[in-house]
Design an enzyme around this catalytic site. Structure first.
Site, PDB file in Angstrom:
ATOM      1  CD  GLU A  11      38.848  40.710  54.333  1.00 45.02           C
ATOM      2  OE1 GLU A  11      39.777  40.951  53.547  1.00 45.02           O
ATOM      3  OE2 GLU A  11      37.649  40.689  53.994  1.00 45.02           O
ATOM      4  CG  ASP A 192      46.819  39.352  42.431  1.00 47.17           C
ATOM      5  OD1 ASP A 192      46.773  39.838  41.292  1.00 47.17           O
ATOM      6  OD2 ASP A 192      45.791  39.127  43.114  1.00 47.17           O
TER       7      ASP A 192
END
Length: 225
Positions: A11, A192
Site C-alpha cells: 500500500e 474477506d
C-alpha cells in the site's frame, strides 16, 4: 499536509507511485516519505501490523506540525452479509474493541470509541462513487486479534453490533490523532467477509488490487483538497 499511514508495504509503494518525493526521514524504525501528491503536501509511512505499531507510526506522523489530517489505509475482514471482497469501508467511527476495564468501570469500560468528522466521511463517500468503488460506511473495530473463530465474531458483534469490519490498527491511529487534535479518517478494503464460505481471490492478488485502490482514493482526495 496529509499524514498517510499504510498498514502494508504494498500500500505504501502504491501511494508513493503517485508522489513527487522530496525527502526521506527516519525516526526510529519508521521511514517517513515527504513530497506532494496532486499538488497536496503529504508525509507517508508504513505502520506494520497491530495497535502498538500503528500507535507508534501515528505518533511520529502527528508530531509533524504541518500535518492537519491523518489517513490510515489497509485491509480488514467484513462483518456484514451484503459485503464483498474488495469493497471499501469508510469509517464514521473507530472502536478499540478489545479494551475492557469493565471490572472497574462497568459497561462504560468496554471499548474505546473515537468519532470521525462527518465532512470527511462525505468526501470519501463521494470519491468512492466517483471511482465506482462499492463502499460501506460504518464503525471499524480494532483488536490485537486476527479473527478466525466463530466465537471471536460472536463476541465482537454482541458488544459492537454496529461494526462494519474488523482489523488491527485503525482504532490506535484514531486515538493518537485525536489526542494530537488532528482529524482522522480510516479506510479499509475487505479481504474477506465472515458470512461467505470462501475467499474468491488469492491474497497476493488481492493485496496488489487493494493497494492500487487505496492509492487511487488518496490520489483523488488530494486532487480535491
Amino acid at each position: 499536509m496529509i499524514g498517510i499511514i499504510c498498514a502494508m508495504e504494498e500500500e505504501l509503494q502504491a501511494v508513493l507511485a503517485h508522489v513527487k518525493e522530496e525527502k526521506q526521514v527516519r525516526t526510529g524504525t519508521t521511514r517517513l516519505h515527504y513530497g506532494t501528491l496532486n499538488g497536496q503536501a503529504i508525509v507517508a509511512c508504513l505502520s506494520g501490523v497491530g495497535k502498538v505499531n500503528a500507535a507508534m507510526a501515528a505518533t511520529i506522523v502527528c508530531m509533524e506540525p504541518a500535518v492537519d489530517l491523518v489517513m490510515n489505509v489497509g485491509v480488514a475482514g467484513g462483518l456484514r452479509s451484503g459485503q464483498h471482497v474488495c469493497d471499501l469501508v469508510i469509517s464514521d467511527a473507530l472502536v478499540q474493541a478489545d479494551f475492557d476495564s469493565s471490572p472497574l468501570d462497568g459497561e462504560e469500560g468496554i471499548g474505546l470509541r473515537f468519532p470521525v468528522r462527518p465532512e470527511l466521511v462525505r468526501k470519501a463517500s463521494a470519491i468512492a462513487r466517483q471511482l465506482d468503488i462499492p463502499y460501506h460506511v460504518g464503525t471499524i473495530a480494532t483488536q490485537d486479534l486476527f479473527m478466525a473463530r466463530p466465537e471471536d465474531f460472536a463476541k465482537l458483534m454482541d458488544r459492537f453490533p454496529q461494526s462494519a469490519c474488523a482489523e488491527m490498527e485503525g482504532g490506535a491511529v484514531a486515538q493518537v490523532a485525536i489526542a494530537f487534535e488532528k482529524p482522522v479518517l480510516v479506510l479499509r478494503t475487505l479481504s474477506d467477509v465472515v458470512h461467505h464460505a470462501d475467499n474468491p481471490m488469492e491474497f497476493s492478488k488481492f493485496a496488489a488490487l487493494a493497494s492500487r485502490q487505496a492509492a487511487d482514493v488518496i490520489a483523488a482526495w488530494c486532487a480535491q483538497a
